[in-house]
Design an enzyme around this catalytic site. Structure first.
Site, mmCIF file in Angstrom:
data_model
loop_
_atom_site.group_PDB
_atom_site.id
_atom_site.type_symbol
_atom_site.label_atom_id
_atom_site.label_comp_id
_atom_site.label_asym_id
_atom_site.label_seq_id
_atom_site.Cartn_x
_atom_site.Cartn_y
_atom_site.Cartn_z
ATOM 1 N N ARG A 31 0.831 -1.198 0.000
ATOM 2 C CA ARG A 31 0.000 0.000 0.000
ATOM 3 C C ARG A 31 0.869 1.254 0.000
ATOM 4 O O ARG A 31 1.901 1.288 0.690
ATOM 5 C CB ARG A 31 -0.915 0.014 1.247
ATOM 6 C CG ARG A 31 -1.932 -1.081 1.203
ATOM 7 C CD ARG A 31 -2.926 -1.065 2.343
ATOM 8 N NE ARG A 31 -3.545 -2.386 2.408
ATOM 9 C CZ ARG A 31 -4.498 -2.808 1.581
ATOM 10 N NH1 ARG A 31 -4.968 -1.979 0.654
ATOM 11 N NH2 ARG A 31 -4.977 -4.022 1.668
ATOM 12 N N ASP A 32 0.431 2.255 -0.744
ATOM 13 C CA ASP A 32 1.151 3.523 -0.767
ATOM 14 C C ASP A 32 1.111 4.156 0.633
ATOM 15 O O ASP A 32 0.070 4.187 1.289
ATOM 16 C CB ASP A 32 0.516 4.465 -1.806
ATOM 17 C CG ASP A 32 1.438 5.610 -2.166
ATOM 18 O OD1 ASP A 32 1.894 5.658 -3.323
ATOM 19 O OD2 ASP A 32 1.712 6.462 -1.293
ATOM 20 N N ILE A 33 2.253 4.669 1.077
ATOM 21 C CA ILE A 33 2.360 5.239 2.422
ATOM 22 C C ILE A 33 1.546 6.526 2.544
ATOM 23 O O ILE A 33 1.149 6.918 3.644
ATOM 24 C CB ILE A 33 3.860 5.494 2.752
ATOM 25 C CG1 ILE A 33 4.104 5.546 4.240
ATOM 26 C CG2 ILE A 33 4.374 6.755 2.070
ATOM 27 C CD1 ILE A 33 5.586 5.520 4.618
ATOM 28 N N ASN A 95 4.117 6.953 -13.449
ATOM 29 C CA ASN A 95 4.762 8.258 -13.626
ATOM 30 C C ASN A 95 6.194 8.035 -14.094
ATOM 31 O O ASN A 95 6.894 7.181 -13.545
ATOM 32 C CB ASN A 95 4.767 9.037 -12.307
ATOM 33 C CG ASN A 95 3.362 9.354 -11.822
ATOM 34 O OD1 ASN A 95 2.476 9.670 -12.621
ATOM 35 N ND2 ASN A 95 3.137 9.256 -10.527
ATOM 36 N N GLU A 103 8.530 10.207 -8.221
ATOM 37 C CA GLU A 103 9.262 10.509 -6.992
ATOM 38 C C GLU A 103 10.217 9.384 -6.620
ATOM 39 O O GLU A 103 11.295 9.641 -6.076
ATOM 40 C CB GLU A 103 8.281 10.718 -5.830
ATOM 41 C CG GLU A 103 7.454 11.992 -5.961
ATOM 42 C CD GLU A 103 6.308 12.023 -4.955
ATOM 43 O OE1 GLU A 103 6.274 11.179 -4.035
ATOM 44 O OE2 GLU A 103 5.437 12.895 -5.106
ATOM 45 N N VAL A 104 9.812 8.163 -6.858
ATOM 46 C CA VAL A 104 10.650 7.006 -6.522
ATOM 47 C C VAL A 104 11.111 6.366 -7.829
ATOM 48 O O VAL A 104 10.290 5.918 -8.639
ATOM 49 C CB VAL A 104 9.873 5.980 -5.668
ATOM 50 C CG1 VAL A 104 10.734 4.752 -5.407
ATOM 51 C CG2 VAL A 104 9.428 6.615 -4.344
ATOM 52 N N HIS A 108 7.080 1.354 -10.905
ATOM 53 C CA HIS A 108 5.895 0.880 -10.177
ATOM 54 C C HIS A 108 4.633 1.330 -10.878
ATOM 55 O O HIS A 108 4.617 2.381 -11.524
ATOM 56 C CB HIS A 108 5.894 1.380 -8.721
ATOM 57 C CG HIS A 108 6.099 2.850 -8.573
ATOM 58 N ND1 HIS A 108 7.342 3.438 -8.660
ATOM 59 C CD2 HIS A 108 5.223 3.863 -8.374
ATOM 60 C CE1 HIS A 108 7.213 4.746 -8.511
ATOM 61 N NE2 HIS A 108 5.921 5.033 -8.342
#
Ligand code: 5GP
Ligand code: ZN
Length: 121
Positions: A31-33, A95, A103-104, A108
């Protein structure tokens, strides 16, 4: 291959504990934080690939497996596609780069779903 500085590699290797929604020999899902929707999953390959733009033909099967997981996981989370006349459904998002809001830098797929409003992504 993994990158010792990469947060998702650390989750994949369990260096950073994070509950997994799904895992197999090639993929983990968690799950996304900072969720942007009631359901917000991240489908992540164990392999450290920085961006979608770094994918080559050899990664086709892996990408196909990642994309194919999205509807299955969405159904498991209660936001599965329920036909054109049903309310169910979900958004998939990748993205790429600064221009794409990445961002990461470990590939993903976001899977977002559930009642709106959602935070903008
Ligand atoms: P990007 O903008 O790169 O497409 O998305 C990265 C996502 O990873 C963001 O939605 C962010 O909230 C999420 N994220 C960043 N660090 C962590 C973390 O340590 N754990 C989890 N579960 N999600 C993270
Ligand atoms: Zn990584």
């Amino acid at each position: 291959m993994s990158d010792s500085q990469c947060i998702f590699c650390k989750i994949v290797s369990r260096e950073i504990p994070s509950p997994l929604v799904y895992e197999d020999d090639e993929i983990v899902v968690f799950r996304d934080i900072n969720p942007a929707a009631p359901v917000h999953l991240l489908i992540v390959p164990r392999l450290h690939i920085e961006t979608l733009a770094d994918c080559e033909n050899q990664h086709g099967a892996l990408l196909g497996k990642m994309v194919g997981l999205a509807p299955r996981l969405a159904r498991q989370e209660g936001v599965g596609y329920a036909g054109r006349d049903g309310d169910g459904g979900f958004k998939t998002l990748i993205n790429t780069g600064r221009g794409g809001g990445q961002e990461v830098y470990h590939l993903h797929i976001h899977v977002l779903g559930g009642p709106r409003p959602w935070k903008p992504r």
